[in-house]
Design an enzyme around this catalytic site. Structure first.
Site, PDB file in Angstrom:
ATOM      1  N   SER A 260       0.809  -1.225   0.000  1.00  0.00           N
ATOM      2  CA  SER A 260       0.000   0.000   0.000  1.00  0.00           C
ATOM      3  C   SER A 260       0.840   1.272   0.000  1.00  0.00           C
ATOM      4  CB  SER A 260      -0.895   0.029   1.238  1.00  0.00           C
ATOM      5  OG  SER A 260      -1.793  -1.025   1.225  1.00  0.00           O
ATOM      6  N   GLY A 261       2.158   1.126  -0.104  1.00  0.00           N
ATOM      7  CA  GLY A 261       3.006   2.316  -0.069  1.00  0.00           C
ATOM      8  C   GLY A 261       3.870   2.394   1.182  1.00  0.00           C
TER       9      GLY A 261
ATOM     10  N   TYR B  54      -2.427   6.613  -0.342  1.00  0.00           N
ATOM     11  CA  TYR B  54      -1.405   6.567  -1.391  1.00  0.00           C
ATOM     12  C   TYR B  54      -1.802   7.476  -2.560  1.00  0.00           C
ATOM     13  CZ  TYR B  54       1.879   4.410  -4.716  1.00  0.00           C
ATOM     14  OH  TYR B  54       2.881   4.182  -5.633  1.00  0.00           O
TER      15      TYR B  54
ATOM     16  N   LYS C  69       5.909   0.148 -10.529  1.00  0.00           N
ATOM     17  CA  LYS C  69       5.451   1.307 -11.298  1.00  0.00           C
ATOM     18  C   LYS C  69       5.024   2.471 -10.414  1.00  0.00           C
ATOM     19  CE  LYS C  69       3.181  -0.931 -15.223  1.00  0.00           C
ATOM     20  NZ  LYS C  69       1.824  -1.141 -15.758  1.00  0.00           N
ATOM     21  N   GLY C  70       4.384   2.130  -9.289  1.00  0.00           N
ATOM     22  CA  GLY C  70       3.890   3.185  -8.411  1.00  0.00           C
ATOM     23  C   GLY C  70       2.817   4.041  -9.062  1.00  0.00           C
TER      24      GLY C  70
ATOM     25  N   HIS D 133       2.375  -4.370   9.839  1.00  0.00           N
ATOM     26  CA  HIS D 133       1.202  -4.599   8.976  1.00  0.00           C
ATOM     27  C   HIS D 133       0.013  -5.063   9.817  1.00  0.00           C
ATOM     28  CE1 HIS D 133       3.255  -3.870   5.292  1.00  0.00           C
ATOM     29  NE2 HIS D 133       3.939  -4.982   5.250  1.00  0.00           N
TER      30      HIS D 133
HETATM   31  P1  A3P Z   1       3.195  -1.001  -7.546  1.00  0.00           P
HETATM   32  O1  A3P Z   1       3.431  -2.467  -7.435  1.00  0.00           O
HETATM   33  O2  A3P Z   1       1.771  -0.659  -7.871  1.00  0.00           O
HETATM   34  O3  A3P Z   1       4.139  -0.332  -8.460  1.00  0.00           O
HETATM   35  P2  A3P Z   1       4.834  -1.505  -0.255  1.00  0.00           P
HETATM   36  O4  A3P Z   1       5.932  -0.510  -0.103  1.00  0.00           O
HETATM   37  O5  A3P Z   1       3.738  -1.370   0.763  1.00  0.00           O
HETATM   38  O6  A3P Z   1       5.361  -2.875  -0.397  1.00  0.00           O
HETATM   39  O7  A3P Z   1       4.090  -1.120  -1.628  1.00  0.00           O
HETATM   40  C1  A3P Z   1       4.745  -1.319  -2.848  1.00  0.00           C
HETATM   41  C2  A3P Z   1       4.117  -0.381  -3.862  1.00  0.00           C
HETATM   42  O8  A3P Z   1       4.574   0.953  -3.613  1.00  0.00           O
HETATM   43  C3  A3P Z   1       4.559  -0.735  -5.269  1.00  0.00           C
HETATM   44  O9  A3P Z   1       3.461  -0.356  -6.115  1.00  0.00           O
HETATM   45  C4  A3P Z   1       5.755   0.183  -5.467  1.00  0.00           C
HETATM   46  O10 A3P Z   1       6.077   0.434  -6.810  1.00  0.00           O
HETATM   47  C5  A3P Z   1       5.271   1.439  -4.752  1.00  0.00           C
HETATM   48  N1  A3P Z   1       6.376   2.273  -4.280  1.00  0.00           N
HETATM   49  C6  A3P Z   1       7.556   1.888  -3.728  1.00  0.00           C
HETATM   50  N2  A3P Z   1       8.324   2.930  -3.462  1.00  0.00           N
HETATM   51  C7  A3P Z   1       7.641   4.028  -3.859  1.00  0.00           C
HETATM   52  C8  A3P Z   1       7.942   5.429  -3.863  1.00  0.00           C
HETATM   53  N3  A3P Z   1       9.077   5.871  -3.410  1.00  0.00           N
HETATM   54  N4  A3P Z   1       7.004   6.266  -4.340  1.00  0.00           N
HETATM   55  C9  A3P Z   1       5.815   5.812  -4.811  1.00  0.00           C
HETATM   56  N5  A3P Z   1       5.475   4.506  -4.847  1.00  0.00           N
HETATM   57  C10 A3P Z   1       6.397   3.619  -4.380  1.00  0.00           C
END
Ligand code: A3P
Length: 326
Positions: free
Chosen positions: A75-76, A227, A293-294, A139
């Site tokens: 979730s970010g 997010y 991708k984010g 979590h």
């Molecule tokens: P996507 O798989 O949709 O790209 P978590 O950190 O809770 O494991 O979540 C991972 C998600 O956050 C992934 O999304 C990842 O690409 C995104 N993410 C990781 N670092 C980020 C950043 N610095 N800024 C924005 N999104 C990021």
């Protein structure tokens, strides 16, 4: 986050006899990979995570200044950790080369309570985390940590993400950790357990609602972030985060471009391009797999209209009346 159970099977050698007995009394379920889960205090966990939760609940002693970063996986969390570290570290006058985010992954700097610290013991050595404030992550849903933290003025920040992007992110991550190719049948079985609520740390909506309601009841203690809002209005959201943590940006910092510096340092593009994040590992998982991708709305590339309708209806029904919307 230690998702060893996703890559190498559930290891239950660290589970005490007492916890085994507790687990045997709980509702149980086997996930689509044949891994055993149980529902403890309303939340689905893999067995060894229950040990971490129990140890945390038994032994964690919050300090008044502690900061807990909470989220549903995918979730970010990584972004929230990086932003929090960057906000706190900016008073320490780092040169351009010695910032902690340049030499470690955000998950290495901010450990998970139930995975990294309490998985083996209810009294781990936390002396390594002596700087003030201590920053930890989890979590676990709010109801799992509430009792332990309720008498402490420590602060909790929760980042929420829309369910469909979270699911797609999970799918990618799970396949990456297991080093298997993406395939629809895995997505379909994950979708099914997401909808049934039997997913790791689910039901998803209970997780969201626990922190949402907590933040309404006690906004000084719990900050609820989204997010999607962080993506849409990063400057406003990071200032909100800094204000809540008690480390607001001064007018001078804003004029000097400090807010943008923090955002740039923590951008997905910057973090994922750093050597430490391209090569390192944390708990069996490669740092690079935390960055993809984010994007907001990437689910549109993968979910069928039927899946979209089904999950939307569930979430709408579960969040109805709460005031929480995505
Ligand atoms: P996507 O798989 O949709 O790209 P978590 O950190 O809770 O494991 O979540 C991972 C998600 O956050 C992934 O999304 C990842 O690409 C995104 N993410 C990781 N670092 C980020 C950043 N610095 N800024 C924005 N999104 C990021």
């Amino acid at each position: 986050m230690d998702l060893k159970e996703l890559s190498s099977g559930v290891k239950d050698d660290k589970i005490s006899e007492e916890t085994k007995s507790l687990i045997s009394s709980l509702p149980s379920h086997t996930d689509s990979h044949g891994l055993k889960m149980c529902k403890y205090q309303g939340c689905w966990y893999y067995h060894n995570t229950v040990q971490g939760v129990v140890n945390f609940q038994r032994g964690f002693q919050p300090q008044d200044t502690d900061i807990i970063l909470a989220s549903n996986p995918k979730s970010g969390t990584t972004w929230l950790k990086a932003l929090t570290v960057a906000i706190l570290e900016r008073s320490r006058n780092h040169s351009s080369s010695n910032h902690p985010l340049l030499s470690d992954n955000p998950h290495g700097i901010v450990p998970f309570l139930e995975f990294d610290l309490y998985i083996e013991s209810s009294s781990p050595d936390l002396s390594k985390y002596s700087s003030v404030p201590r920053v930890f992550s989890t979590h676990m849903p709010l109801h799992a940590i509430h009792e332990t933290l309720k008498d402490s003025p420590c602060k909790i920040v929760y980042v929420a993400r829309n369910v469909k992007d979270t699911l797609i992110s999970w799918w990618y991550f799970r396949c990456a950790v297991r080093k298997i190719e993406l395939n629809r049948s895995i997505l379909e079985s994950m979708f099914k357990s997401f909808c049934e609520g039997t997913f790791f740390y689910g039901p998803y909506w209970e997780h969201l609602l626990s922190y949402w309601r907590g933040s309404l009841e006690d906004p000084k203690k719990i900050l609820f972030m989204k997010y999607e809002e962080m993506k849409a209005e990063p400057r406003a959201q990071i200032k909100r985060l800094a204000d809540f943590l008690g480390y607001p940006f001064t007018k001078e910092e804003e004029e000097n471009g400090c807010v943008d510096e923090v955002l740039n340092l923590c951008s997905l593009r910057n973090l994922s391009g750093l050597e430490v994040n391209k090569t390192g590992k944390v708990n069996n998982m490669e740092h690079k797999d935390f960055y993809r991708k984010g994007e907001v709305g990437d689910w549109k590339n993968y979910l069928t209209p039927e899946m979209e309708n089904q999950i939307d209806m569930i979430i709408q029904e579960k969040l109805q009346g709460s005031g929480l919307k995505f």
